[in-house]
Design a protein around this motif. Structure first.
Motif, short mmCIF file in Angstrom:
data_model
loop_
_atom_site.label_atom_id
_atom_site.label_comp_id
_atom_site.label_asym_id
_atom_site.label_seq_id
_atom_site.Cartn_x
_atom_site.Cartn_y
_atom_site.Cartn_z
N ASP A 66 0.83 -1.20 0.00
CA ASP A 66 0.00 0.00 0.00
C ASP A 66 0.87 1.26 0.00
O ASP A 66 0.60 2.21 -0.74
CB ASP A 66 -0.91 0.01 1.23
N ARG A 118 2.89 1.88 -3.29
CA ARG A 118 2.09 2.34 -4.42
C ARG A 118 1.37 3.67 -4.18
O ARG A 118 0.63 4.13 -5.05
CB ARG A 118 1.05 1.27 -4.77
N THR A 119 1.59 4.29 -3.00
CA THR A 119 0.89 5.53 -2.67
C THR A 119 1.86 6.71 -2.68
O THR A 119 2.84 6.72 -1.94
CB THR A 119 0.23 5.43 -1.28
N SER A 176 2.01 -5.50 -6.68
CA SER A 176 0.84 -5.10 -7.44
C SER A 176 -0.38 -4.97 -6.54
O SER A 176 -0.41 -5.44 -5.39
CB SER A 176 0.54 -6.14 -8.53
N GLU A 177 -1.41 -4.34 -7.08
CA GLU A 177 -2.69 -4.22 -6.36
C GLU A 177 -3.27 -5.60 -6.10
O GLU A 177 -3.88 -5.85 -5.05
CB GLU A 177 -3.67 -3.38 -7.19
N GLU A 216 -4.33 -7.17 -2.44
CA GLU A 216 -5.64 -7.75 -2.12
C GLU A 216 -5.49 -9.12 -1.48
O GLU A 216 -6.23 -9.48 -0.56
CB GLU A 216 -6.49 -7.83 -3.39
#
Length: 289
Positions: A22, A25-26, A53-54, A58
């Protein structure tokens, strides 16, 4: 505690690893050193070994979040998700050991929601030898900090100020401690769980660090000597955490017994609320009213 222990030669401190993807990627959430993770000298190269990756984020949430408790405990997580999670965590921890030149990885993930099942999953799904170091603090002090200062993410501009901060503070503190106590007592051997009081770390740091060293099997004399000298400890490359991660170094503040009531400025409303809904657990953790 994470930062102090991370200055031991046998320990690499990594902060709240549950939020690694998180934060990676932010925008605006860099490594504690100030660099984006992809350019950080410590983290650089990790993305070539594991997926940030997202989709991977998840999978991490689906396994580590409190909502996944039943699925994780009953081993009904889809095999492909478990294997992806296992590969990801092994890659991250291998990178940390190599980059930090240490044999022990210190992960201070602590959310009662997002990371509720993390320490269990790292043990049972990945197969790591996990030691649970349960750091507790007087619930009144936790409540006072949250009510008077607010949440870290709100203070940094990444979230709105919380509504009903007193309720949220007591609820989160209660859930996090009950969850850790319950899972640890049910699924971890006694020699893999240790509870430490934050107040003991700041009033009796040498004794507390020595006990932690005995628990994880390392000699703490060097760290104890540094604490006694009042040395600064490098923050290094932690993920997440509170605002002190923006400092290049910190000192372990040594409090006297007289300084152990930071909740004294709570108003009568919040004090009464905690007395009704939180003091029962405070007593279980060894804190008298």
């Amino acid at each position: 505690m994470d930062i102090v222990l991370g200055n031991h030669s046998d320990v690499v401190s990594a902060g709240e690893l549950t939020y690694l993807i998180d934060e990676w990627r932010t925008d605006g959430r860099p490594c504690a050193c100030g660099s984006p993770y992809s350019n950080c000298e410590f983290w650089q190269g990790l993305a070539e070994v594991v997926s940030v990756s997202e989709e991977m984020a998840e999978i991490v949430r689906k396994i580590e979040h409190r909502r996944a408790t039943l699925s994780v405990l009953t081993d009904t997580i889809p095999p492909e998700a478990k294997e992806a999670y296992r590969r990801f965590q092994k890659g991250v921890f291998s990178h940390l050991k190599e980059a930090g030149g240490a044999s022990i990885v210190l992960d201070s993930s602590k959310s009662a929601g997002d990371a509720a099942m993390r320490f269990y999953a790292l043990s049972e799904i990945v197969g790591f030898d996990v030691h649970v170091l349960h750091l507790v603090r007087d619930g009144r002090a936790t409540m006072a900090s949250y009510v008077n200062k607010g949440s870290n993410w709100a203070l940094e501009g990444h979230a709105d100020p919380p509504t009903l901060p007193g309720v949220r503070a007591v609820g989160g503190w209660t859930l996090a401690n009950l969850w850790t106590l319950g899972i640890s007592k049910m699924y971890f051997r006694p020699d893999r769980y240790m509870r430490i009081r934050f107040e003991d770390l700041t009033t009796h740091p040498a004794r507390t660090l020595k006990a932690i060293g005995a628990f994880i099997g390392i000699n703490m004399n060097t760290l104890i000597a540094r604490v006694r000298r009042g040395d600064h400890f490098d923050v290094n490359h932690n993920v997440g955490g509170n605002r002190i991660r923006h400092n290049r170094s910190i000192q372990l503040r040594h409090n006297s017994e007289a300084d152990r009531q930071p909740w004294s400025n709570l108003d009568a409303h919040h004090s009464s609320f905690f007395a009704i809904f939180g003091q029962w657990l405070n007593s279980v953790l060894g804190y008298r009213w």
